[in-house]
Motif scaffolding. Structure first.
Motif, PDB file in Angstrom:
ATOM      1  N   LYS A 112      -3.237  12.066 -71.070  1.00 35.64           N
ATOM      2  CA  LYS A 112      -2.103  12.955 -70.835  1.00 35.64           C
ATOM      3  C   LYS A 112      -2.228  13.546 -69.439  1.00 35.64           C
ATOM      4  O   LYS A 112      -3.325  13.617 -68.869  1.00 35.64           O
ATOM      5  N   ARG A 134     -11.650  14.040 -66.700  1.00 33.85           N
ATOM      6  CA  ARG A 134     -10.578  14.760 -66.018  1.00 33.85           C
ATOM      7  C   ARG A 134     -10.593  14.440 -64.530  1.00 33.85           C
ATOM      8  O   ARG A 134     -11.650  14.314 -63.928  1.00 33.85           O
ATOM      9  N   ASP A 149       2.176  25.735 -67.673  1.00 32.37           N
ATOM     10  CA  ASP A 149       1.723  24.345 -67.587  1.00 32.37           C
ATOM     11  C   ASP A 149       2.436  23.500 -68.633  1.00 32.37           C
ATOM     12  O   ASP A 149       2.791  23.983 -69.709  1.00 32.37           O
ATOM     13  N   TYR A 150       2.646  22.248 -68.282  1.00 29.11           N
ATOM     14  CA  TYR A 150       3.331  21.315 -69.167  1.00 29.11           C
ATOM     15  C   TYR A 150       2.492  20.056 -69.323  1.00 29.11           C
ATOM     16  O   TYR A 150       1.979  19.516 -68.340  1.00 29.11           O
ATOM     17  N   SER A 151       2.350  19.608 -70.566  1.00 26.82           N
ATOM     18  CA  SER A 151       1.577  18.405 -70.860  1.00 26.82           C
ATOM     19  C   SER A 151       2.523  17.226 -71.050  1.00 26.82           C
ATOM     20  O   SER A 151       3.502  17.324 -71.797  1.00 26.82           O
ATOM     21  N   SER A 211       5.865   9.578 -68.337  1.00 27.29           N
ATOM     22  CA  SER A 211       5.281   9.110 -69.594  1.00 27.29           C
ATOM     23  C   SER A 211       5.772   7.706 -69.920  1.00 27.29           C
ATOM     24  O   SER A 211       6.839   7.281 -69.466  1.00 27.29           O
ATOM     25  N   VAL A 217      -1.452  16.975 -67.298  1.00 32.05           N
ATOM     26  CA  VAL A 217      -1.141  18.402 -67.413  1.00 32.05           C
ATOM     27  C   VAL A 217      -0.773  18.920 -66.027  1.00 32.05           C
ATOM     28  O   VAL A 217      -1.582  18.854 -65.097  1.00 32.05           O
ATOM     29  N   PRO A 276       2.496  13.652 -72.538  1.00 35.72           N
ATOM     30  CA  PRO A 276       1.676  12.759 -73.365  1.00 35.72           C
ATOM     31  C   PRO A 276       1.838  11.298 -72.965  1.00 35.72           C
ATOM     32  O   PRO A 276       2.895  10.878 -72.501  1.00 35.72           O
ATOM     33  N   CYS A 321       0.827   9.510 -70.488  1.00 31.26           N
ATOM     34  CA  CYS A 321       1.339   9.321 -69.126  1.00 31.26           C
ATOM     35  C   CYS A 321       1.036   7.907 -68.636  1.00 31.26           C
ATOM     36  O   CYS A 321       0.108   7.246 -69.095  1.00 31.26           O
TER      37      CYS A 321
END
Length: 214
Positions: free
Chosen positions: A59, A198, A83-85, A143, A61, A87, A89
């Protein structure tokens, strides 16, 4: 306080007399509604058509702040952060692609919710219905999933401490979070968060490493 036990179609209710009367009416009403029906019929969708989300192994973020660039704290006060995730991606996203999609916008009380074909959801808040939908349509292009249903709602009544005052926010960081899975889709590292990988990109400036994300 009341209790309810169901066994082979029988309903047994126990508790104080003054509470039982209401519980009986509620139980009878619920039983009549769902008797001989799938739960999917109650919510308006056949159970076999309900999508089931698979384990999400990647994902993106994206963090936005009400300050364009550091220093983030001004006079000891932290800026507004949202913040926006995203999914599932896409693989190989570049700094230029993310920067083009994740533009500044005005955060606010309108919530746009996207139901995706991977059985997941995304939500975006903005200051107007049109902007909320526009931001969502942009972010979802990062995504592999597609939108199957979209809705926009407005917060009419909320706690005074949770009122969303329209605020201009700017892209600051994009972090790719991946969690390797085996052939069955089971996380290789189990549920231990430190097994996740990450990689963070600065969006308020051009990073020195411009290689695509994994």
């Amino acid at each position: 306080m009341t209790g309810l036990v169901k066994s082979q179609g029988d309903i047994v209710i126990f508790g104080r007399q003054r509470d039982i009367k209401l519980a009986i009416l509620q139980a009878i009403s619920a039983q009549r509604q769902i008797w001989n029906k799938d739960v999917g019929q109650i919510v308006g969708m056949p159970t076999e058509d309900l999508p089931r989300a698979k384990h999400m192994d990647r994902k993106l973020v994206v963090l936005f702040k009400s300050v364009e660039k550091p220093p983030w704290r001004i006079n000891g006060i932290n800026p507004k952060s949202v913040d926006y995730s995203i999914p599932d991606c896409k693989q190989g996203l570049t700094y230029e692609q993310i920067k083009e999609i994740c533009r500044a916008f005005t955060w606010g009380k309108f919530r746009c919710t996207a139901f995706l074909d991977n059985a997941r959801q995304m939500a975006v808040y903005a200051a107007s219905k049109e902007e909320a939908e526009e931001v969502m349509q942009r972010l979802v292009t990062l995504s592999t999933a597609q939108i199957i249903r979209l809705s926009v709602t407005e917060e009419i009544k909320v706690n005074v401490n949770q009122i969303k005052i329209a605020t201009r926010v700017y892209p600051c960081y994009a972090t790719l979070v991946t969690e390797p899975t085996d052939i069955l889709g089971v996380p290789v590292g189990g549920k231990q968060a430190y097994k996740r990988r990450r990689r963070r990109l600065d969006l308020y400036r051009q990073p020195t490493d411009l290689s695509p994300l994994g």
